[in-house]
Design a protein around this motif. Sequence first.
Motif, PDB file in Angstrom:
ATOM      1  N   HIS A  57       0.635  -1.196   0.028  1.00 22.78           N
ATOM      2  CA  HIS A  57       0.000   0.107  -0.049  1.00 22.78           C
ATOM      3  C   HIS A  57       1.010   1.272   0.078  1.00 22.78           C
ATOM      4  CE1 HIS A  57      -3.889  -1.830   0.173  1.00 22.78           C
ATOM      5  NE2 HIS A  57      -3.364  -2.621   1.244  1.00 22.78           N
ATOM      6  N   GLY A  58       2.029   1.476   0.448  1.00 25.67           N
ATOM      7  CA  GLY A  58       2.742   2.203   0.398  1.00 25.67           C
ATOM      8  C   GLY A  58       2.366   3.457   1.462  1.00 25.67           C
ATOM      9  N   GLU A  59       3.100   4.516   1.441  1.00 25.10           N
ATOM     10  CA  GLU A  59       2.762   5.541   2.480  1.00 25.10           C
ATOM     11  C   GLU A  59       2.330   6.725   1.854  1.00 25.10           C
ATOM     12  OE1 GLU A  59       2.928   6.510   6.138  1.00 25.10           O
ATOM     13  OE2 GLU A  59       3.291   4.312   5.869  1.00 25.10           O
ATOM     14  N   TYR A  60       1.308   7.238   2.298  1.00 29.17           N
ATOM     15  CA  TYR A  60       0.730   8.577   1.837  1.00 29.17           C
ATOM     16  C   TYR A  60       1.512   9.769   2.588  1.00 29.17           C
ATOM     17  CZ  TYR A  60      -3.240   6.070  -0.295  1.00 29.17           C
ATOM     18  OH  TYR A  60      -3.852   5.346  -1.243  1.00 29.17           O
ATOM     19  N   SER A  61       1.289  10.821   1.979  1.00 27.59           N
ATOM     20  CA  SER A  61       2.012  11.963   2.560  1.00 27.59           C
ATOM     21  C   SER A  61       1.464  12.602   3.776  1.00 27.59           C
ATOM     22  CB  SER A  61       1.920  13.386   1.695  1.00 27.59           C
ATOM     23  OG  SER A  61       2.323  14.490   2.145  1.00 27.59           O
ATOM     24  N   HIS A  62       2.363  12.861   4.687  1.00 35.46           N
ATOM     25  CA  HIS A  62       1.643  13.320   6.039  1.00 35.46           C
ATOM     26  C   HIS A  62       2.078  14.746   6.129  1.00 35.46           C
ATOM     27  CE1 HIS A  62       0.605   9.205   7.453  1.00 35.46           C
ATOM     28  NE2 HIS A  62       2.067   8.856   7.153  1.00 35.46           N
ATOM     29  N   LYS A  63       2.318  15.643   5.012  1.00 36.37           N
ATOM     30  CA  LYS A  63       2.469  17.064   5.132  1.00 36.37           C
ATOM     31  C   LYS A  63       1.233  17.704   5.131  1.00 36.37           C
ATOM     32  CE  LYS A  63       7.076  16.437   3.023  1.00 36.37           C
ATOM     33  NZ  LYS A  63       7.914  16.872   1.856  1.00 36.37           N
ATOM     34  N   GLU A  64       1.024  18.653   5.603  1.00 35.68           N
ATOM     35  CA  GLU A  64      -0.271  19.631   5.890  1.00 35.68           C
ATOM     36  C   GLU A  64      -0.328  20.242   4.667  1.00 35.68           C
ATOM     37  OE1 GLU A  64       0.198  23.067   8.970  1.00 35.68           O
ATOM     38  OE2 GLU A  64       1.246  21.189   9.744  1.00 35.68           O
ATOM     39  N   PRO A  65      -1.360  20.759   4.234  1.00 39.42           N
ATOM     40  CA  PRO A  65      -1.570  21.586   3.077  1.00 39.42           C
ATOM     41  C   PRO A  65      -0.964  22.804   3.264  1.00 39.42           C
ATOM     42  CG  PRO A  65      -3.794  20.716   3.776  1.00 39.42           C
ATOM     43  CD  PRO A  65      -2.693  20.449   4.818  1.00 39.42           C
ATOM     44  N   GLY A  66      -0.170  23.169   2.267  1.00 38.16           N
ATOM     45  CA  GLY A  66       0.878  24.490   2.316  1.00 38.16           C
ATOM     46  C   GLY A  66       1.963  23.883   2.584  1.00 38.16           C
ATOM     47  N   LYS A  67       2.508  22.822   3.149  1.00 32.46           N
ATOM     48  CA  LYS A  67       4.036  22.554   3.531  1.00 32.46           C
ATOM     49  C   LYS A  67       4.524  21.429   2.223  1.00 32.46           C
ATOM     50  CE  LYS A  67       3.860  24.690   7.390  1.00 32.46           C
ATOM     51  NZ  LYS A  67       4.311  26.059   7.324  1.00 32.46           N
ATOM     52  N   SER A  68       3.448  21.135   1.407  1.00 32.64           N
ATOM     53  CA  SER A  68       4.134  19.943   0.606  1.00 32.64           C
ATOM     54  C   SER A  68       4.399  20.565  -0.823  1.00 32.64           C
ATOM     55  CB  SER A  68       2.633  18.958   0.174  1.00 32.64           C
ATOM     56  OG  SER A  68       1.719  19.734  -0.221  1.00 32.64           O
ATOM     57  N   LYS A  69       5.228  19.783  -1.342  1.00 31.90           N
ATOM     58  CA  LYS A  69       5.677  20.237  -2.891  1.00 31.90           C
ATOM     59  C   LYS A  69       4.800  19.610  -3.976  1.00 31.90           C
ATOM     60  CE  LYS A  69       9.400  19.382  -5.842  1.00 31.90           C
ATOM     61  NZ  LYS A  69      10.603  18.660  -6.423  1.00 31.90           N
ATOM     62  N   ARG A  70       4.152  20.642  -4.686  1.00 32.46           N
ATOM     63  CA  ARG A  70       3.453  20.448  -6.045  1.00 32.46           C
ATOM     64  C   ARG A  70       4.036  19.403  -6.848  1.00 32.46           C
ATOM     65  NH1 ARG A  70       1.763  25.707  -8.819  1.00 32.46           N
ATOM     66  NH2 ARG A  70       0.387  25.905  -6.952  1.00 32.46           N
ATOM     67  N   ILE A  71       3.176  18.506  -7.273  1.00 36.65           N
ATOM     68  CA  ILE A  71       3.717  17.456  -8.061  1.00 36.65           C
ATOM     69  C   ILE A  71       3.456  17.521  -9.492  1.00 36.65           C
ATOM     70  CG2 ILE A  71       3.464  14.874  -8.446  1.00 36.65           C
ATOM     71  CD1 ILE A  71       2.173  14.625  -5.373  1.00 36.65           C
ATOM     72  N   GLU A  72       4.493  17.535 -10.451  1.00 32.15           N
ATOM     73  CA  GLU A  72       4.128  17.520 -11.850  1.00 32.15           C
ATOM     74  C   GLU A  72       3.055  16.704 -12.285  1.00 32.15           C
ATOM     75  OE1 GLU A  72       6.871  16.430 -15.529  1.00 32.15           O
ATOM     76  OE2 GLU A  72       7.637  18.375 -14.644  1.00 32.15           O
ATOM     77  N   ARG A  73       2.162  17.060 -13.207  1.00 34.77           N
ATOM     78  CA  ARG A  73       1.127  16.377 -13.991  1.00 34.77           C
ATOM     79  C   ARG A  73       1.672  15.237 -14.666  1.00 34.77           C
ATOM     80  NH1 ARG A  73      -3.900  19.427 -14.308  1.00 34.77           N
ATOM     81  NH2 ARG A  73      -3.460  21.439 -12.808  1.00 34.77           N
ATOM     82  N   ALA A  74       0.981  14.149 -14.620  1.00 35.37           N
ATOM     83  CA  ALA A  74       1.247  12.935 -15.690  1.00 35.37           C
ATOM     84  C   ALA A  74       1.477  13.335 -16.992  1.00 35.37           C
ATOM     85  CB  ALA A  74       0.351  11.857 -15.379  1.00 35.37           C
ATOM     86  N   PHE A  75       0.580  13.859 -17.488  1.00 35.37           N
ATOM     87  CA  PHE A  75       0.386  14.650 -19.004  1.00 35.37           C
ATOM     88  C   PHE A  75      -0.217  15.620 -19.058  1.00 35.37           C
ATOM     89  CE2 PHE A  75      -2.773  11.376 -18.000  1.00 35.37           C
ATOM     90  CZ  PHE A  75      -4.009  11.982 -18.694  1.00 35.37           C
ATOM     91  N   GLU A  76      -0.305  16.596 -20.142  1.00 42.48           N
ATOM     92  CA  GLU A  76      -0.936  17.930 -20.166  1.00 42.48           C
ATOM     93  C   GLU A  76      -2.440  17.626 -19.589  1.00 42.48           C
ATOM     94  OE1 GLU A  76      -1.396  21.260 -23.467  1.00 42.48           O
ATOM     95  OE2 GLU A  76       0.441  20.183 -23.153  1.00 42.48           O
ATOM     96  N   ASN A  77      -2.754  18.582 -19.009  1.00 40.99           N
ATOM     97  CA  ASN A  77      -4.430  18.588 -18.476  1.00 40.99           C
ATOM     98  C   ASN A  77      -4.948  17.431 -17.825  1.00 40.99           C
ATOM     99  OD1 ASN A  77      -5.181  21.204 -19.549  1.00 40.99           O
ATOM    100  ND2 ASN A  77      -4.841  20.441 -21.409  1.00 40.99           N
ATOM    101  N   SER A  78      -3.849  16.685 -17.210  1.00 40.03           N
ATOM    102  CA  SER A  78      -4.567  15.561 -16.542  1.00 40.03           C
ATOM    103  C   SER A  78      -4.628  16.110 -14.982  1.00 40.03           C
ATOM    104  CB  SER A  78      -3.294  14.485 -16.292  1.00 40.03           C
ATOM    105  OG  SER A  78      -2.005  15.024 -15.675  1.00 40.03           O
TER     106      SER A  78
END
Length: 185
Positions: A57-78
């Motif tokens: 299952h892996g580990e979900y981020s425990h960073k609170e909103p505003g403290k996390s890094k934006r993730i690049e989209r998988a493809f344009e407009n995804s």
Amino acid sequence: MNAIWRQGLLAASIAVILAIGAMPAAAGEHKHKEKSEDELGIRKGSVYEEEKVEPKHGEYSHKEPGKSKRIERAFENSPPLIPHDLTGMLPLAETNNACLNCHMPETAGGIGATAMPKSHFFDMETGKDLGGKLDGKRYSCLECHVPQVSLPEPIKNQFKADFRSKKSRTSSNLLDSLNEGVKAE
């Protein structure tokens, strides 16, 4: 081509195939060891005991909103992935939606959140601009947006997205490009 000639060609072809199959392996060529049924597939477990195999299952981020890094989209407009913890924000409904507190365009810019794109304020079925009012079909955010999980890839992903601009890596222009190249009669 007569029948006798075709039969001779077929017999010669079969003889060549058999001769090639009987040749010893070339020097330096590796013989592949057969794999057992438990070694097949990605999860490496018995296909006869699927109910006993636990997926990772892996580990979900425990960073609170505003403290996390934006993730690049998988493809344009995804739809972008959710880079922050969702604890205390669920369930999402039209009358109770924590996502709207930060991601409405008038709020997002001031706090550094990703603003919902114009397509969320447009009725795609009727083609009507909703004048800044969120389309009623857009309240269930988790139908398109999911939290990112840290999990090693069992097979390396070789896909490389082709973005038309640097901005399209982190924001959507779907409404602007939806009818690109379409000519009305």
